[in-house]
Enzyme design. Structure first.
Site, PDB file in Angstrom:
ATOM      1  N   THR A 472     -22.832 -24.602 -33.063  1.00  0.00           N
ATOM      2  CA  THR A 472     -22.399 -25.986 -32.936  1.00  0.00           C
ATOM      3  C   THR A 472     -22.881 -26.857 -34.088  1.00  0.00           C
ATOM      4  O   THR A 472     -22.305 -27.906 -34.348  1.00  0.00           O
ATOM      5  CB  THR A 472     -22.969 -26.566 -31.632  1.00  0.00           C
ATOM      6  OG1 THR A 472     -24.368 -26.226 -31.586  1.00  0.00           O
ATOM      7  CG2 THR A 472     -22.286 -25.962 -30.427  1.00  0.00           C
ATOM      8  N   GLN A 639     -16.581 -28.599 -34.972  1.00  0.00           N
ATOM      9  CA  GLN A 639     -16.586 -28.525 -33.520  1.00  0.00           C
ATOM     10  C   GLN A 639     -15.247 -28.957 -32.932  1.00  0.00           C
ATOM     11  O   GLN A 639     -14.718 -28.325 -32.028  1.00  0.00           O
ATOM     12  CB  GLN A 639     -17.678 -29.449 -32.953  1.00  0.00           C
ATOM     13  CG  GLN A 639     -19.040 -28.848 -32.965  1.00  0.00           C
ATOM     14  CD  GLN A 639     -19.161 -27.846 -31.840  1.00  0.00           C
ATOM     15  OE1 GLN A 639     -18.689 -26.717 -31.946  1.00  0.00           O
ATOM     16  NE2 GLN A 639     -19.759 -28.237 -30.744  1.00  0.00           N
ATOM     17  N   GLU A 706     -16.994 -30.130 -26.375  1.00  0.00           N
ATOM     18  CA  GLU A 706     -15.903 -29.730 -25.497  1.00  0.00           C
ATOM     19  C   GLU A 706     -14.651 -30.593 -25.599  1.00  0.00           C
ATOM     20  O   GLU A 706     -13.554 -30.140 -25.298  1.00  0.00           O
ATOM     21  CB  GLU A 706     -16.416 -29.700 -24.047  1.00  0.00           C
ATOM     22  CG  GLU A 706     -17.440 -28.586 -23.874  1.00  0.00           C
ATOM     23  CD  GLU A 706     -18.293 -28.723 -22.637  1.00  0.00           C
ATOM     24  OE1 GLU A 706     -17.985 -28.049 -21.657  1.00  0.00           O
ATOM     25  OE2 GLU A 706     -19.274 -29.492 -22.659  1.00  0.00           O
TER      26      GLU A 706
END
Lengths: 746, 325
Positions: A472, A639, A706
């Protein structure tokens, strides 16, 4: 602290591409032997007999553990609770019951991996098979409302005064759309397989384990192995992708540790790709019906979102598709969400990138597009007409929300105004071109964390916590934040992560790591600087000896007082000290109950669909994100791109195929479980608004792990509708859905 | 993977003299995969990489491709690109760049089906264990065949190259203990019928030495169209190999085959016949394509392939023949 935002290369990048980063399966130890999982080939029943004699005498075999010769594994402390926990909660190998296909029913240990694998294939099994329900459709008759979903009740409703039910509100709506959307079981498929290397020194366990949470794994391992937590050290400095499937404890870890204890030898277990389809979780299958009532101007008057999600019969997990989306996104005076669990005889599900949100936003944002089409309203305008200026359930103000700006900037960058709303109106040869959009959201989570900062006599500074870099960018983020706090270049900062012995940090899940850990860096820096000054004035050999600490200051790595400026490493050298350190904590506070915390984004997508043969390909993507301060531009962008690629997979490719008769998984490999290749991924344009959310934390950062996937499958489906006039409500969207009535051929 | 012995063959005679428990290995991209998952378990691997079955040559006798040439190499040969574009395109749309660099032409033609039941030894499979049954008929069969399906097996043949070669009437050259022979590739592949374990008309010890494609000038007007779920590194849902001999807008002759839909590479002579003497038009192509699926027997999940086959053929014909407003 100043807002930080930098674009520097990933600190761990070189280690990874040169093979120097050692993952959990990369550790070789003297006298090491290898574990291999033997998995069931039936979905439900009992093992009648298990003949291990041939396997036992196979070359190199050290031990074979089975339900008839088990390793002792205690039940995890949380077993039986519904709700938040995940992973294997029923200890495997303790009895001969088979609850799902691919269940671990044996653990073979041999001198080499290959010998263990070969021996496992020699075990002769006889099952007593029972009928199994392995898909959502077949299990609907057994659906039930669980006690809790995402920390709420299975049904949550918001009704305006005088309205007695959502259906009443829907009945009186001038315009209605209602549709059912389906998504299959999906698997995480991180590049790095789960791997565990366990060794004992007396009653102390050291374990290299592929995990998103060293300290959670430490607690769980201690519980199931029946030992003191203080005697377990979990190490995991590098993770080769996780996406949620390394957030919980799965049984191969304690089995490996228990075998190492019994055999008094270190044991390594690396799962095969096939085994990962039943041993480490998946995203459940979801069927959801979204019903929208609206005025003719497109203002929502009622929103009903009903969800069914599959859950392993032996382990509850709710894919909270409605609760995590429809209670948060739009202003509607009447909202009802419901959730029903469909129990199936299948392996346990778990969190997978944007759990609940990824499928839920497919349903909600497809339905909004259907409403926009029905009303003849522009999809962006429709969303602005229902813009929630307060959190819809509790009417709390948002900590920081600039979603309208995401829509505006995204539309501008994408060229949305040039889009024709009429389906089939744009083409390039045989290819129909379409454009669609969807909203992205993801809850902003934050947990307690503690960080340690250490000034070292070699002139470097370490910053540490028991957190993770899953790929990440956390190594880079911590270096940047510590660099800002200390005025020292990031190259001189060493981030140390992935060791349960470090200071407390939460699971690297829920997109919360940067928001939880980074704010503690400032406090740790203050503490370390105070210690440095105290040390500088106390030692007799120090240039600052005997001074009043309040007369001594620190800036940019240098200790200063009365005209003297001495670098911290020189101060430490003068005192013959190797280091001084300080630590600081950061926790969420009262604000938690006063605001709604969400990250937002807008996803714009262009597709082409062949009018003869129905292949849909994404040709252009623009994503604008409102995620607070962006600390590390480069890794943050990666990301979001990664999330969008994940979303392209979910939209067009990914599905775990389950044989309806046997529960056997037909595509347990990366050749047949399709994820996007480079050829499936177009240029992806990512923009961050970069507006700090200082109500959330000192740095103003929210998570970004996410949100990238959220809305992507809907944006694709909406673009496909714009291209073809065909509304596809089942994922993944494959050519068979798009062969209908395009060339006037059957 | 089961234990096996390894032998490097120094000559073709030495290679073909080995026993029935042996398997030839060239690139190994399919065989080694299948050995790792216990689907194939030869007692001996005979490495043929040093044998002289190389070269890509074009003369009046046709295009001859040595069995050991790599897919990537053949795809880029100017003679192939210029005179047989359908072959070059079929190769380039196969597998991945890494696999094409390793895999040989002979091995490509011998690759086994991707049916998941075949590839997992815990499941029954008539092809792997004759008589054990076929769960695909009532199970996962979206990727399976709609043509040539018998009672025993519905798995598709996975090769793209074979579809192009079958379309162009290529022959396969074999050398065995009894000497050399050459047969049409279309006859080399067998229908599964009741013996799906017998996939090829190859005799024990026989080795593929190469393929020969007739040299016909109009094969340069050819193309391979592959429809798949993802853009790269994926087997065909349906594919079409098409070559047309044109006189202005008239079709003089045609060669057509389809992939991803048959239990073997599916030659479509009736579709070709229906085009001969016709003027190019979308209607002509659609009518001809209709014939392709007349014997189709779709399964529970792959009914869409009937439509997809017709559409794929039509699209490929339009691409090669043009003439559509």
């Amino acid at each position: 602290m100043n807002m930080v935002t930098q674009s520097i290369d990933r600190f761990d990048g070189k280690l990874k591409v040169t093979g120097q980063a050692r993952y959990s399966g990369d550790h070789s130890l003297p006298n090491l032997c290898y574990g291999y999982l033997l998995q069931s080939s039936i979905a439900k029943g009992r093992i009648q007999s298990m003949d291990v004699s041939a396997a036992q005498s196979s070359p190199g075999v050290v031990a074979i553990f089975t339900p008839f010769n088990p390793l002792k594994i205690y039940s995890p402390a949380q077993a039986g609770e519904e709700g938040m926990i995940s992973g294997d909660v029923i200890p495997l190998l303790q009895n001969p019951t088979v609850d799902y296909f691919g269940q671990t029913i044996g653990f073979v240990v041999a001198e080499t991996f290959e010998e263990a694998r070969d021996a496992a294939r020699l075990v002769k099994l006889q099952y007593q098979t029972q009928p199994a329900i392995v898909e959502l459709q077949a299990g609907l008759g057994q659906a039930y409302a669980p006690k809790s979903v995402s920390g709420m009740g299975a049904t949550v409703s918001v009704l305006s005064d005088g309205v007695t039910s959502i259906d009443e509100a829907l009945r009186s709506a001038p315009v209605l759309v209602s549709a059912t959307y389906n998504s299959p079981i999906e698997h995480h498929n991180p590049m790095e397989p789960h791997a565990t290397t366990a060794m004992w020194n007396g009653d102390r366990l050291t374990i290299y384990d592929a995990t998103q949470w060293v300290q959670g794994q430490q607690r769980n391992l201690a519980a199931v192995l029946g030992i003191d937590e203080a005697n377990v050290r979990v190490l995991c400095p590098f993770v080769g992708g996780a996406f949620g499937c390394k957030g919980s404890m799965w049984m191969h870890s304690p089995l490996t540790a228990a075998a190492a204890r019994v055999l008094n030898r270190p044991v390594k277990t690396v799962l095969t790709r096939e085994q990962m389809y039943s041993a480490v979780g998946h995203r459940p299958s979801v069927r959801q019906t979204v019903t929208l009532g609206a005025t003719k101007q497109g203002e929502l008057t009622a929103l009903k979102h009903e969800v069914y999600s599959t859950s392993s019969r032996v382990k509850f997990f709710a894919e909270a598709a409605a609760h995590r989306t429809s209670l948060a996104l739009y202003k509607s005076p009447n909202i009802l969400v419901t959730h029903q669990i469909v129990p199936i005889d299948f392996a346990p599900g778990t969190f997978m990138r944007a759990p609940g949100v990824a499928p839920g936003m497919f349903g909600l944002e497809s339905a909004m597009d259907e409403l926009a089409v029905k009303l003849g309203v522009d999809p962006v305008d429709l969303r602005l007409r229902n813009y929630a200026t307060a959190e819809p359930v509790h009417k709390l103000p948002w900590s920081s929300k600039h979603l309208d700006e995401c829509y505006r900037v995204g539309a501008e960058k994408f060229g949305w105004s040039r889009r024709s709303p009429e389906p089939k109106s744009t083409r390039n040869g045989d290819w129909l071109i379409g454009q669609g959009m969807a909203t992205a959201l993801y809850p902003a989570h934050r947990s307690h964390a503690e960080v340690k900062i250490r000034f070292q006599s070699d002139g470097n500074v370490s910053v540490s916590a028991a957190t993770h870099d899953l790929g990440t960018g956390m190594y880079t983020v911590l270096a940047i934040v510590a660099s800002e706090a200390l005025g020292i270049p990031p190259e001189r900062i060493q981030a140390v992560l992935g060791d349960s012995g470090l200071t407390v940090a939460p699971v690297a899940g829920g997109s919360q790591t940067t928001a939880s850990v980074s704010p503690a860096v400032a406090a740790a820096a203050d503490s370390a600087i105070k210690k440095l000054i105290a040390t500088a004035v106390s030692g007799t050999k120090s240039p600052f000896s005997g001074m009043n600490p309040s007369d001594v200051s620190y800036a940019n790595g240098v200790v200063q007082a009365s005209g003297k400026s001495v670098p911290f490493e020189a101060v430490l050298a003068a005192l013959d000290r190797s280091a001084v350190e300080g630590s600081g904590i950061a926790s969420p506070g009262e604000e938690e109950h006063k605001y709604g915390f969400l990250s937002f984004g807008a996803q714009f997508c262009e597709v082409r669909v062949n009018e003869w043969t129905g292949e849909a390909r994404v040709t252009r993507f623009t994503s604008v994100m409102d995620v607070g301060t962006v600390v590390s531009q480069k890794t943050a962008r990666s990301q979001v791109i990664g999330g969008i690629v994940f979303g392209i997979g979910m939209g067009l490719l990914e599905a775990t195929k389950v044989d309806p008769n046997s529960g056997w998984i037909a595509n347990r490999n990366l050749a047949e479980y399709l994820v996007p290749t480079n050829a499936d991924v177009p240029h992806i344009d990512v923009e961050f608004l970069n507006i700090p959310d200082t109500t959330f934390n000192l740095l103003g950062v929210r998570g970004i792990g996410e949100i990238g996937i959220a809305g992507v499958p809907a944006a694709i489906a909406n673009a496909i509708f714009n291209a073809t006039g065909i509304r596809v409500r089942d994922l993944p969207i494959t050519p068979e859905s798009l062969l209908v009535d395009q060339k006037g051929m059957a | 993977m089961k234990a096996f012995s390894y032998k490097l063959a120094g000559s073709t005679d030495e290679a073909t003299g080995t026993g029935t428990q042996s398997a030839f290995i060239a690139g190994g991209t399919n065989l080694v995969d299948l050995m790792k998952i216990d689907v194939m378990d030869p007692k001996e691997l005979v490495d043929i990489n040093q044998l002289p079955m190389r070269g890509v040559t074009l003369d009046n006798n046709g295009l001859r491709i040595g069995a050991l040439e790599k897919m990537a190499y053949v795809a880029e040969q100017p003679d192939v690109v210029q005179h047989f574009p359908v072959i070059s395109q079929a190769l380039l749309k196969s597998a991945s760049a890494q696999l094409r660099n390793m895999a040989s032409i002979g091995g490509n033609l011998m690759q086994r089906t991707r049916c998941g039941y075949f590839r997992d030894v815990i499941m029954p499979c008539n092809k792997r264990v004759p008589g054990s049954g076929c769960p695909a008929f009532t199970g996962e069969n979206r990727m399976h065949a709609i043509l040539g399906v018998g009672n025993a097996c519905c798995a598709t043949h996975p090769s793209d190259l074979a579809v192009a070669l079958v379309a162009l009437d290529a022959s396969i050259n074999l050398q065995g203990p009894k000497g050399t022979r050459s047969i049409k590739l279309d006859d080399f592949y067998l229908l599964p019928k009741d013996t799906p374990n017998r996939e090829h008309a190859i005799e024990p010890g026989e080795l593929i030495t190469g393929v020969t494609v007739p040299h016909t000038n109009w094969y340069q007007r050819s193309a391979y169209l592959k429809i798949r779920d993802r853009e790269s590194y994926e087997f065909a849902l349906c594919s079409a190999a098409v070559a047309l001999d044109m006189d202005a807008f008239m079709i003089r002759d045609a060669r057509i085959a389809a992939g991803g839909v048959g239990t073997k590479p599916w030659k479509l002579p009736e579709v070709a016949q229906a085009l001969i003497g016709k003027r190019v038009s979308q209607a002509t192509f659609e009518q001809a394509a209709e014939i392709a699926a007349k014997d189709a027997h779709p399964l529970s999940q792959n009914g869409f392939k009937v439509t997809l086959l017709k559409r794929t053929l039509t699209r490929a014909l339009v691409q090669v023949g043009g003439g559509v407003a």
